[in-house]
Design an enzyme around this catalytic site. Sequence first.
Site, PDB file in Angstrom:
ATOM      1  N   HIS A 145      98.991   9.163  82.400  1.00 21.96           N
ATOM      2  CA  HIS A 145      99.506   9.707  83.655  1.00 21.96           C
ATOM      3  C   HIS A 145     100.986   9.967  83.437  1.00 21.96           C
ATOM      4  CE1 HIS A 145      99.769  10.400  87.986  1.00 21.96           C
ATOM      5  NE2 HIS A 145     100.991   9.890  87.863  1.00 21.96           N
ATOM      6  N   CYS A 146     101.404  11.213  83.536  1.00 20.64           N
ATOM      7  CA  CYS A 146     102.801  11.581  83.320  1.00 20.64           C
ATOM      8  C   CYS A 146     103.571  11.381  84.621  1.00 20.64           C
ATOM      9  CB  CYS A 146     102.904  13.036  82.860  1.00 20.64           C
ATOM     10  SG  CYS A 146     104.595  13.546  82.537  1.00 20.64           S
ATOM     11  N   LEU A 147     104.466  10.399  84.618  1.00 17.64           N
ATOM     12  CA  LEU A 147     105.255  10.115  85.809  1.00 17.64           C
ATOM     13  C   LEU A 147     106.243  11.230  86.116  1.00 17.64           C
ATOM     14  CD1 LEU A 147     105.933   6.333  85.218  1.00 17.64           C
ATOM     15  CD2 LEU A 147     104.393   7.342  86.895  1.00 17.64           C
TER      16      LEU A 147
END
Length: 160
Positions: free
Chosen positions: A123-125
């Site tokens: 999950h790319c913040l």
Amino acid sequence: RSGRDGRVNGLQPPYSPQSRWAAALGTLSAYGVLGASRLPPSPAASWVINAYHLWATLPLIWAPMLAWLLVQDPRARPPQNQRSARGVNIEAMLCERGCTFTPAPKTKHCHRCNKCVDGFDHHCLWLNTCVGARNYRLWVVFLLVLLAWLVLGSSICLGS
């Protein structure tokens, strides 16, 4: 969509602090490109002028990629009546959180987005979205183009 369906794309809340910083930096860099394009030409070396033109053009490449990454939904495929190569029916699966999906390799539930993602990588913040099988290649190309833009901008600043 109910809350159980999860976030559709990276433009939906909740936003991470990193994605808020990314939005602020993206806005500032857009103003930087627009402001730099209005400056009078300087008596710089020819490579600096050519590098500047390339630097000013690269956002035309990475901005649409960013928009697509933010809008596209990397969730696992919805259940469908499918047959495998051997003619066997493929049944839909249900994850422990209630997502229904067609089985695929490396499908995993993202707890931040509350959805299952095919080929889940992370999950790319910064983008506020998952990176998986549907958007992994574009995500890598986006990072490479953005890195080239940053290196080129830094070399222009150091070279002039």
